[in-house]
Structures are given as structure tokens and as C-alpha cells.
Design an enzyme around this catalytic site. Sequence first.
Site, PDB file in Angstrom:
ATOM      1  N   ASP A  56     -46.689  87.556 -31.915  1.00 38.75           N
ATOM      2  CA  ASP A  56     -48.052  88.104 -32.009  1.00 38.75           C
ATOM      3  C   ASP A  56     -48.071  89.259 -32.997  1.00 38.75           C
ATOM      4  OD1 ASP A  56     -49.380  86.439 -30.273  1.00 38.75           O
ATOM      5  OD2 ASP A  56     -49.265  87.785 -28.552  1.00 38.75           O
TER       6      ASP A  56
ATOM      7  N   SER B  67     -38.157  67.254 -35.685  1.00 39.30           N
ATOM      8  CA  SER B  67     -36.944  66.524 -35.328  1.00 39.30           C
ATOM      9  C   SER B  67     -37.316  65.336 -34.469  1.00 39.30           C
ATOM     10  CB  SER B  67     -35.962  67.422 -34.555  1.00 39.30           C
ATOM     11  OG  SER B  67     -35.622  68.576 -35.285  1.00 39.30           O
TER      12      SER B  67
ATOM     13  N   GLU C  91     -53.493  80.432 -37.871  1.00 38.43           N
ATOM     14  CA  GLU C  91     -54.814  81.017 -37.653  1.00 38.43           C
ATOM     15  C   GLU C  91     -55.354  81.663 -38.919  1.00 38.43           C
ATOM     16  OE1 GLU C  91     -56.726  80.532 -35.106  1.00 38.43           O
ATOM     17  OE2 GLU C  91     -55.155  79.273 -34.284  1.00 38.43           O
TER      18      GLU C  91
ATOM     19  N   ASP D 278     -45.685  79.395 -28.889  1.00 39.06           N
ATOM     20  CA  ASP D 278     -46.168  80.598 -29.557  1.00 39.06           C
ATOM     21  C   ASP D 278     -45.413  81.800 -28.988  1.00 39.06           C
ATOM     22  OD1 ASP D 278     -47.498  82.629 -30.772  1.00 39.06           O
ATOM     23  OD2 ASP D 278     -49.499  82.055 -30.102  1.00 39.06           O
TER      24      ASP D 278
END
EC number: 3.5.1.97
Length: 897
Positions: free
Chosen positions: A406, A325, A237, A403
Site C-alpha cells: 500500500d 506460472s 490502479e 495485494d
Amino acid sequence: MTGTMTDTPAPAAGDGPPPPGGPAGAVAAALGSGWRRFRTRPVALRLTVYVALALALTLVVLALTATVLVRRPLPQTSGTIEVAGLDGEVEVVRDEHGIAQLYADSMSDLARGQGYVHAQERFFEMDVRRHATAGRLAELFGEDAVESDAYVRTMGWRRVAEKEVALLTPDTRTFLEAYADGVNAYLDGRGTSSISLEYTVLRLGGLDYQPEDWTPVDSLAWLKAMAWDLRGNMDDEAERVLTADAVGEERAAQLFPGYPYGEVTPIVTQGAVVDQVYEQDAQQGQTRNPMRPAFDADQRTALRDLRDGLARMPAWLGRGEGLGSNSWVVDGDLTETGSPLLANDPHLGSSLPGVWMQMGLHCRDVSPACPLDVSGFTFSGVPGVIIGHNADIAWGFTNLGPDVTDLYVERVRGEDAVYDGEVRPLRIREEVIRVQGGQDVRITVRAGRHGPLVSDVADQLSDVAEAASRRPGSLVLGEEEAAVALKWTALEPGTTADAILALNLASDWDSFRAAASEFDAPAQNLVYADTAGRIGYQAPGRIPIRKSGNDGTVPSAGWLPENDWTGTFVPFDALPSVLDPEEGFLVTANQAVVDRSYPYFLTDDWDRGARSERLRELLTERLEAGPVTAADMLEMQLDTRNPMAPVLVPHLLGARLPEGYQDDGQRLLGDWDFTQPAEGEHSAAAAYYNVVWATLLDRVFDDELPEDLAADGGQRWMAVVTDLLDRPDDPWWDDVTTDEVEQRDDTIEVAMLAAADELVRRQARDADDWTWGHLHRLDLRSATLGESGVAVVEALFNRDGWGVGGGAAIVDATAWDAAEGYTVTAAPSMRMVTSPGDWDASRWINLTGVSGHPASSHYTDQTDLWARGETLPWLFGSGAVHDAGADTLTLRPASEG
């Protein structure tokens, strides 16, 4: 040496003094009659010769001494060694490549034996890893390691590992403790020069050091480093924002195309409908695409600093990007043997020694009291097998890449932070970093409800907070200090060590899934095959569910509760999973695991699917021709077809180039099959194409993008250029440094001409003599002393110069960075194909070798085979292993008293 002289025959009359004994005597003997001749020459000359001879003898003695020091750490591989703590004998059978298979009568003795053998071959690597994960590298390597230590201390990897011990099952703790006992039995009474050459070199540099005892926490902490390496791309981001800052929002959007859902086959198709998805999202308090805040110029500058700060972490600790991979598994109904076949080749940064060490752990008599019978790829420093097979099942890994991190901007008031309108105390501790050859460095570590304040030790993150505070009304109020916290699933104690042992012991799909449920971090794609003929896939890992204010893509305001994680994770039973798919095979190559109908958000930053789609294509072709064989699977791992070439080459063939050497490369492309072998047919075309590709990226993008945002040539950039090729007058084609306005064909022709010049300069005038392997080199470097800057030291530890095929986004994934050059940056760290129908028919190969000792014949003895695409027999049965044994070492209990 003095004793040798008494055995030297007396000289003949007139011969003068006898030659000296020992090494010097060997030199004198080699001189023969020359010794007698120079004695009769004039005194001045004779003195000169004596000085020269003395110097030569000194060099010989030094060379022999150096040889002794280099070879001293090599392990004993035959005979008998007494090892404290063993209950019974452990047999260590090594094959011709030094791969060890251990046999014992108890789980604890197998763990002790594994610890002993790991320490024999790779203790320095283990020791460096535990220093790194404890934030203590500076104790070994001085002030250059302080920044890395400060990051790791602030994140608290070792502190988390210390808490994990209490969460593990008694069996896992016992296994870890026995492993540590084996390591310590090896260390007991050994000086550092007998452990590794690296310690000898460091001692010459002034290091006064003796390794501490190994502990279970040392093993657990390394799992944090692997989680960091595979955490996902934390700076995606930031890069989007910085690109927009450089070229504007609209043009930046062209450089970040969305994931091609619908064009790439996901690993698992759930079949849920969209309405149900968003209904469940609402129940979980999670939204998929919340509005993103805008960023001003100061914040964009700060985000650039954030990316730079993360890049300062040592590469061998992991970047969290650029890795991937391949793995796939085929049902027995589709194979020649009638049993499943499973292939895996994890792509990791290249290093020396490589990350993997092959090993087998076998109970002599498998029973409930001693159930372990497993073989595969291990991490030195961690007990058990990470990837491999036992007598019943096989498993492989690729990175899931969800994800799980943070960043939170916090409002800090002294020793407190603001949250939900109230002031909450921070947790504060002091840390002291010891520095070899320098002054201690003291840091203060602060942590809040969202994790450690990493900005306290990283000026880059401090800049993020400072920029945020200057944005009116957005983040920080009044005189409060801004800080940035890191929330990451791996910073909470987990049970991954339980999962490793449970995988080693699993016997069927249910016990395999039970083991996977304990695998907290890093989240992986697990493929499965068993001797009963079943195949499957399971996604494990702790994946957070976020509240409505936070989609995990940009730093969030830490004082607002709506930006928190919910405190729950995607339930294990809801994670993607499939057993015996209708298609008869499964392919995982870091593409999207699920389609958009899946009810939980995992990530949108998947690999774009070039490798997975190519593997599916190859499998389909082979199945049309008949049943799949293990040889087919091995051949697929070596596929070098470039996915971008069929798109770009027609445009290259259409370019109008001057006749002569400048269009020789274009001629090669006319017969190219888009493969990229290191040598032989099509290699010259591959070399030309890749130089054109790198040059084209430079001409199209680098005139406008900052250096740190340069195009690396990976799958994202392939998608970008594919789109631009259909827009010949797009502004990206123009070189803004010239007065003319270039279009697509102009820029392509310039890139082709420059590529021809480069190849003539680098290789040969005749285009037919160009090879991709000449450019695309695999250099294996030690991550520590191999980067010392001292040529003679680097020569001891590094091995360079393998020309290899493949490339980025290719099944044979020898990645390279188009902005930096053609050298391999990441590669298949191993390759394996397992055959549950006949385990002895399985094959494997390691990128390097099992040994971490530069003087060992097993330091890089598998690299030549790896580079040629060859593999080794992966024998499993006791009879086959013993028949192939080259050395057998017996570890027996130490005698009492």
C-alpha cells in the site's frame, strides 16, 4: 615460450633464421615454404610483409590471451580439492549437462558443498544480487545504478534481512552459515580473473575490486528481490486513473473488465455463503468495496510519474507484473503408474544466466542426524532447493499475487509526521552510495508508521504528494510537506528461509503444511504430491487485513487511523487449502484461488484464467482417453493454442480483401487449428494472426491512448476486444486521426492489409513461407555486461536467436508485448514433471544451463532442448546418478597446517 625454441630443429642450409617458437612458431610452421619465399623479395616489400606478420602474430597472441582469460574461471569438475571447514568428504557428481548432485555425511557439509559449487559456477551472479539487494550496485557499475540503489536503500531490503537472522531456527542459521563457509572457501586466495570473466572486463574499465566474504544475510536479502518481483501489480490502479484521464471514465471502464468469477474454475472452492463472508468481514473490520476518491488532473499527472518511477527499477530485479506460472497435480487413481504426477513451469523474465540452477543434495545415509535427500531447482546464493522433490514429497510454485503493498500519503512537519491528530517523530538515517568512477551520493532516509518515505528518493512519488497537497481539503493541510510511504509485508522480518529448509525436509502433508506456514513472502500457490499417493494445494504468505478506510487500491491518507492495516494477517489455517480433491486433480495458473464466497479479500487482480481453463480442458480430454502419463504432462506444457483466436478468426475470415498476396494470410486462417508452433504446419497462419492482432490493437487503441498505456495484447486486452467485437459501431473502432468514422469491419480489414504488407516485408512474398518462429524470437541477454552497449562485450555474454512457439495467455507462455514487437519478454524459466511412484522417471529442463560462465559448454546447453520442447532425465537414486555421472569431484577437509 622461450623454452619451446630450444626444441626447434636447426634450419637447413639457405633457409635463413628458424621460425620463432610458441604461438608465433605455430604460425610460422603453418606458413611452411612461404617463409622461405618472401625472404628473397625486395626490401621494401619484405618490410611490409614483416609488419603484417608481426601484426598477425600480435593478434594471435592477444586472441590466445583472451581465450585464457575467458576460460580461466571455468570450475574444476574432477579430481580432489581441499576445502576449509569440511568435516568429511563431499562428492560432487556432475552429469553431461553439468548438473551437480552432492553426497555428504552431514547437513553442514552438504550446505558447504552447495555453497562451493554455486560459487564455482555463478559467483558473479551471486555478487551482483547481493550488491543489488544492499543498494550497492553503483560500486560495480557506476552512476547509472544510483537510482536503483536509492530505491533499495530507502526500502531497506538488507536491513530487514539482517533482522531476519535472529528470527530463524538454529538449524536454519547453521545451514546458512555452513553455506556461506562453502562460498568463502571457494573465494579464498582467488583473484577476480579466476572467479568470472565479468570481473576481468570490469577491471579493464577501471574497477579495482575484490569480493567480500559471503554471509547469511547475503542469502536472505535475495529473497526480498524475489518478493519484489512477485509482489503483485502495484501500478494497476494508477493505470486505471490515467486511462480515465485520457478517454473518460465510461470508456476507460471498458478497458478494465472485471474478473470473470463464475466463468473460471478457482483453485479451491470453499463453499462458504455470502452472508457468512460479510459477517466475518465486519468482525475483521474490513470492507470489500469502499468508495474510491476521485482524482483531479494534477493527481493523474503524478500517478503517471509514479508508474514511470517504478519502471526505472532494473527489470532483472522484477517488475511485479506480466509474470505467471503453470502447475498441476494429478491423483494416482488417474495416472498410468498409479501414483501422482506433478508438473510445474514458472514463467519469469528471460535472462542469462537463468534464475535457476539444478542441483541435488543427498545425505549418504539418511537418518535423523542427516535427513536431507532432495533434488530440484536452486537459487545461486541461497542454500537448499526452492522447487523440486525429496524422497517422500514433491512440490511446485505458481504466484498467488495477493495485494501486499500500500502507498500512504503522509503529512510531514520537518522530522515529524501527523497521525490521529498528533505529531509523531519519523525515524531518520543517512546513507552514502559509493559510485564507481564518480562522486559519492548521500541520501536521507525517513520512515514513519507506514514504512519508508519512498518519495524522498523518487521525484515521481514526490509529484504524487505535491498533487495531493493541491487538492483542496483532501490530503495535506497548511504548510505541511507531503510525502509518500510504502507499506509492504516483505519490509518486516520474516521466516521464508525456515520454510525453504523445512520444505526440503518435509515427509508428508502435515510437515509440508508446517513448512508452508513459515513462507511469508512472496505468497505462492503450492501444489503437493507424495509417495503415499496424496495430492494437495496450500496458499501460504502474510496477507494483510485492512481497516474500513482502505481497500489497497489507491494511495491512502496516512494520518487517518481508519486507513491502517489492522496489524493482523489472514490466519494460516484460513488460507485456501485442499487435500485429495474429489475431482482427482488440481490446476493452478494464477487464476482466482477462491470464489467470491471466501471470507477474506486477497485481490481481484487475478490472471483471467485462459491458461488454467485450457489445462483443465487438456486434462479432461486425456482422462477421457485413459490414464494420464508423464509424457502427457510434458505435452501439455507445450500446448500453444491461442485462446483469443477462436473469437477473432471468424471476423477475419469474413473480411473482404483484394485478391493476391493481400488475402493470402486470410486463406491460411481457413485451415488453422489456432495453435502457434515456431515452424511447420500452422506456423504461417500463427504468424499472420499475431501480426494482425498487434496491428489491430494499434489501430483500435493507440490513436487515443498515450504511449505508456499502449495495449500489450495480454489477457485483459483479449477480454476487451472480445467485448468490442459484439459492438461493431463502438467508438473504439474509429480512428480519430481520419475524417471518416470507421467501424469494426473497416478497422479489421485495414489491420489485415497492413499485416500482409509487414510479413511480406519481413519474411517472404509467399505466405506459405511465413513462420511464427521467425518473428517470435528468444534472445538471452546478460542483465549486466550484456547491456553494456559495447558490441564486443555484449557478444561475449549474450546468446540470441531462438525461434519459439507459444505466446501470451497460452500454456506455453512465451510472452511478448504487442506494443513493442514479437520478441519474447518472459518465458517458462524451467519445466518439470515429477513422478513420486518412481523418482528416476521424473523429467526436467532449464531455460539456460547451470553455468554462469560464457566459455562453459553448460552456459546455454539446455536452451536448444528447451526450445524444441525436450526435457532431460531427472535422476534421483544414487545408483542412477552415479551411472550417469560424467565428472566426479571430491571436496575433502583441508589438511591441518
